[in-house]
Write an enzyme that holds these catalytic residues in place. Structure first.
Site, PDB file in Angstrom:
ATOM      1  N   ILE A   1       0.833  -1.201   0.000  1.00 53.39           N
ATOM      2  CA  ILE A   1       0.000   0.000   0.000  1.00 53.39           C
ATOM      3  C   ILE A   1       0.875   1.262   0.000  1.00 53.39           C
ATOM      4  O   ILE A   1       0.530   2.279  -0.604  1.00 53.39           O
ATOM      5  CB  ILE A   1      -0.985  -0.016   1.207  1.00 53.39           C
ATOM      6  CG1 ILE A   1      -1.920   1.187   1.170  1.00 53.39           C
ATOM      7  CG2 ILE A   1      -0.279  -0.080   2.552  1.00 53.39           C
ATOM      8  CD1 ILE A   1      -2.879   1.212   0.034  1.00 53.39           C
TER       9      ILE A   1
ATOM     10  N   ALA B   1      -6.434  -2.495   3.044  1.00 50.79           N
ATOM     11  CA  ALA B   1      -5.074  -2.964   3.345  1.00 50.79           C
ATOM     12  C   ALA B   1      -4.623  -2.401   4.690  1.00 50.79           C
ATOM     13  O   ALA B   1      -4.470  -1.189   4.842  1.00 50.79           O
ATOM     14  CB  ALA B   1      -4.121  -2.502   2.243  1.00 50.79           C
ATOM     15  N   ALA B   2      -4.445  -3.282   5.664  1.00 47.80           N
ATOM     16  CA  ALA B   2      -4.070  -2.843   7.012  1.00 47.80           C
ATOM     17  C   ALA B   2      -3.689  -4.050   7.843  1.00 47.80           C
ATOM     18  O   ALA B   2      -4.062  -5.178   7.518  1.00 47.80           O
ATOM     19  CB  ALA B   2      -5.246  -2.127   7.684  1.00 47.80           C
TER      20      ALA B   2
ATOM     21  N   ASN C   1       2.003   0.527   8.705  1.00 46.28           N
ATOM     22  CA  ASN C   1       1.084  -0.025   7.700  1.00 46.28           C
ATOM     23  C   ASN C   1      -0.227   0.745   7.629  1.00 46.28           C
ATOM     24  O   ASN C   1      -0.731   1.020   6.529  1.00 46.28           O
ATOM     25  CB  ASN C   1       0.768  -1.489   8.009  1.00 46.28           C
ATOM     26  CG  ASN C   1       1.947  -2.396   7.727  1.00 46.28           C
ATOM     27  OD1 ASN C   1       2.909  -1.985   7.087  1.00 46.28           O
ATOM     28  ND2 ASN C   1       1.877  -3.623   8.200  1.00 46.28           N
TER      29      ASN C   1
ATOM     30  N   THR D   1     -13.191   0.677  12.289  1.00 46.99           N
ATOM     31  CA  THR D   1     -13.493  -0.381  13.263  1.00 46.99           C
ATOM     32  C   THR D   1     -14.136   0.161  14.530  1.00 46.99           C
ATOM     33  O   THR D   1     -13.877   1.315  14.931  1.00 46.99           O
ATOM     34  CB  THR D   1     -12.190  -1.119  13.654  1.00 46.99           C
ATOM     35  OG1 THR D   1     -12.458  -1.992  14.759  1.00 46.99           O
ATOM     36  CG2 THR D   1     -11.095  -0.161  14.078  1.00 46.99           C
TER      37      THR D   1
ATOM     38  N   TYR E   1      -3.968  -0.695  17.525  1.00 46.81           N
ATOM     39  CA  TYR E   1      -4.769  -0.994  16.338  1.00 46.81           C
ATOM     40  C   TYR E   1      -5.910   0.029  16.207  1.00 46.81           C
ATOM     41  O   TYR E   1      -6.050   0.704  15.169  1.00 46.81           O
ATOM     42  CB  TYR E   1      -5.323  -2.417  16.411  1.00 46.81           C
ATOM     43  CG  TYR E   1      -6.417  -2.690  15.408  1.00 46.81           C
ATOM     44  CD1 TYR E   1      -6.151  -2.633  14.044  1.00 46.81           C
ATOM     45  CD2 TYR E   1      -7.725  -2.971  15.819  1.00 46.81           C
ATOM     46  CE1 TYR E   1      -7.166  -2.853  13.113  1.00 46.81           C
ATOM     47  CE2 TYR E   1      -8.726  -3.203  14.901  1.00 46.81           C
ATOM     48  CZ  TYR E   1      -8.456  -3.140  13.553  1.00 46.81           C
ATOM     49  OH  TYR E   1      -9.449  -3.348  12.636  1.00 46.81           O
TER      50      TYR E   1
HETATM   51  N1  UFG Z   1     -13.227 -15.108  22.758  1.00 45.86           N
HETATM   52  C1  UFG Z   1     -13.169 -16.206  23.602  1.00 45.86           C
HETATM   53  N2  UFG Z   1     -12.363 -17.235  23.248  1.00 45.86           N
HETATM   54  C2  UFG Z   1     -11.592 -17.234  22.107  1.00 45.86           C
HETATM   55  C3  UFG Z   1     -11.663 -16.102  21.246  1.00 45.86           C
HETATM   56  C4  UFG Z   1     -12.496 -15.048  21.607  1.00 45.86           C
HETATM   57  O1  UFG Z   1     -13.824 -16.245  24.638  1.00 45.86           O
HETATM   58  O2  UFG Z   1     -10.869 -18.205  21.885  1.00 45.86           O
HETATM   59  C5  UFG Z   1     -14.108 -13.984  23.108  1.00 45.86           C
HETATM   60  C6  UFG Z   1     -13.376 -12.666  23.254  1.00 45.86           C
HETATM   61  O3  UFG Z   1     -12.849 -12.546  24.547  1.00 45.86           O
HETATM   62  C7  UFG Z   1     -14.493 -11.675  22.938  1.00 45.86           C
HETATM   63  C8  UFG Z   1     -15.381 -12.422  21.939  1.00 45.86           C
HETATM   64  O4  UFG Z   1     -15.026 -13.797  22.070  1.00 45.86           O
HETATM   65  O5  UFG Z   1     -15.245 -11.436  24.089  1.00 45.86           O
HETATM   66  C9  UFG Z   1     -15.140 -12.009  20.505  1.00 45.86           C
HETATM   67  O6  UFG Z   1     -13.736 -12.063  20.256  1.00 45.86           O
HETATM   68  P1  UFG Z   1     -13.114 -11.855  18.811  1.00 45.86           P
HETATM   69  O7  UFG Z   1     -11.631 -11.971  18.962  1.00 45.86           O
HETATM   70  O8  UFG Z   1     -13.807 -12.752  17.845  1.00 45.86           O
HETATM   71  O9  UFG Z   1     -13.526 -10.384  18.432  1.00 45.86           O
HETATM   72  P2  UFG Z   1     -13.253  -9.020  19.220  1.00 45.86           P
HETATM   73  O10 UFG Z   1     -14.581  -8.570  19.738  1.00 45.86           O
HETATM   74  O11 UFG Z   1     -12.156  -9.089  20.183  1.00 45.86           O
HETATM   75  O12 UFG Z   1     -12.648  -8.171  18.040  1.00 45.86           O
HETATM   76  C10 UFG Z   1     -13.398  -7.504  17.086  1.00 45.86           C
HETATM   77  C11 UFG Z   1     -12.609  -7.339  15.815  1.00 45.86           C
HETATM   78  C12 UFG Z   1     -11.394  -6.496  16.070  1.00 45.86           C
HETATM   79  C13 UFG Z   1     -11.791  -5.219  16.730  1.00 45.86           C
HETATM   80  C14 UFG Z   1     -12.578  -5.503  17.973  1.00 45.86           C
HETATM   81  C15 UFG Z   1     -13.061  -4.274  18.665  1.00 45.86           C
HETATM   82  O13 UFG Z   1     -12.214  -8.597  15.334  1.00 45.86           O
HETATM   83  O14 UFG Z   1     -10.754  -6.217  14.857  1.00 45.86           O
HETATM   84  O15 UFG Z   1     -13.717  -6.275  17.627  1.00 45.86           O
HETATM   85  O16 UFG Z   1     -13.887  -3.585  17.833  1.00 45.86           O
HETATM   86  F1  UFG Z   1     -10.700  -4.515  17.080  1.00 45.86           F
END
Ligand code: UFG
Length: 321
Positions: A56, A74-75, A92, A117, A141
């Protein structure tokens, strides 16, 4: 039917970028994907798209006035990695976006849709989250994506760019052969599906003592195809000199345990779970108000049902077995 515009899709070999590129092609547009394949996959670039393997930061080499607009995915996008290696995120995400804005200015390309996001909001005390909720990212992030949103706002004011930032909540599901292939995988739904597939012994529930009905974190899961449709609407809604910011979610929260239970029902497989410590930086509840996307983009999600989202993701992972 569309009038066949030409778009550059940066990061179009990644999960969301590839689904959006497929939707643009299906709507009759011409698509060029720019991706360095650092996290994307060549096979994810939809047939019919031109592909450029490149960074990028070097986008000026390829962007010219033949393009009607850019969709910028792209990120780097892993929260944990951003805490360990913030410099990668500034380089990035912020550096890459700066290079893109300069290239767009030079080439006279004046329409941008940016992949932002919910992480820009951090841990808000109020729910649902609107675009007026204060932004207070809790990791590099989210901070890097917010910095790009600020850059875009000033570009619109100073130079008349037409831009829409879409703030995604928890993107999930798949669109046919386009789905999530992160490595390492950190997201809940694909990890629970790996347990259902027998590829992983159990799913760790990160904390069950949150102030939520069942003690586990609540998130707003949105189908990647609904998300993609919002990008096409955003291209039409983008107005010169305005930076429109819209949340994209369904406005419904599901707990980690509800997601696991849904996977059991959809797949028919047992999914053992173990309670693990909280993951640092996880807010208890993140649910979107998407009223602005509905008002301003005319967006109407049609795949809000969690079981349907999980079923599409399940179908996708089984294609790879
Ligand atoms: N979780 C578990 N076990 C796992 C994985 C996740 O319990 O093995 C839980 C996390 O703690 C969270 C929920 O499932 O409570 C969702 O987790 P994800 O990692 O799927 O998603 P997040 O909510 O952490 O992340 C999303 C986006 C990110 C963004 C974030 C905040 O994927 O890019 O929301 O907006 F930064």
């Amino acid at each position: 039917m569309s009038d066949g515009q030409k778009y550059l899709v940066t990061g179009g070999a990644g999960y969301v970028g590839s689904v959006v590129a497929a939707h643009l092609l299906a709507a009759g547009h011409r698509v060029t994907v720019l991706d360095d394949l650092s996290t994307g996959h060549r096979v994810s670039v939809p047939e019919g798209a031109e592909f450029i393997e490149g960074r990028i930061q070097d986008v000026a080499r390829w962007l010219d006035s033949s393009y009607d607009g850019v969709l910028h995915f792209a990120a780097s996008s892993q929260v944990g990695e951003s805490v360990a290696h913030p410099e990668k995120y500034w380089s990035n995400n912020v550096g890459g976006s700066m290079a893109l804005l300069a290239a767009m200015r030079d080439a006279g390309v004046r329409t941008l849709v940016f992949s932002s996001t919910a992480a820009t909001y951090g841990e808000p005390a109020t729910s649902p989250i609107t675009e007026d909720t204060a932004t207070a990212p809790t990791n590099p992030y989210g901070a890097s994506k917010l910095a790009v949103d600020h850059m875009i706002s000033s570009e619109c004011t100073a130079h008349g760019l037409a831009a829409v930032s879409l703030r995604y909540f928890n993107v999930a599901g798949a669109h046919g052969s386009y789905g999530e292939r992160h490595d390492p995988e950190t997201h809940l739904i694909p990890l629970v599906l790996q347990v259902a597939q027998g590829k992983r012994e159990a799913i760790s529930v990160f904390g069950d003592d949150y102030p939520t009905p069942d003690g586990t974190c609540v998130r707003d899961y949105i189908h990647v195809a609904d998300l993609a449709e919002a990008h096409l609407l955003a291209l039409t809604a983008a107005t010169g000199g305005e930076h429109l910011i819209c949340n994209l979610g369904n406005g419904n929260g599901f707990s980690v345990r509800e997601v696991i239970e849904t996977v059991r029902k959809v797949t028919g497989h047992p999914v053992p779970e173990v309670t693990a410590p909280r993951r640092g930086g996880d807010p208890a509840v993140l649910v979107a108000s998407a009223e602005r996307a509905k008002d301003r983009l005319g967006w109407q999600p049609t795949r809000a049902d969690l079981a349907g989202i999980v079923a599409d993701a399940w179908e996708f992972v089984r294609q790879g077995e």
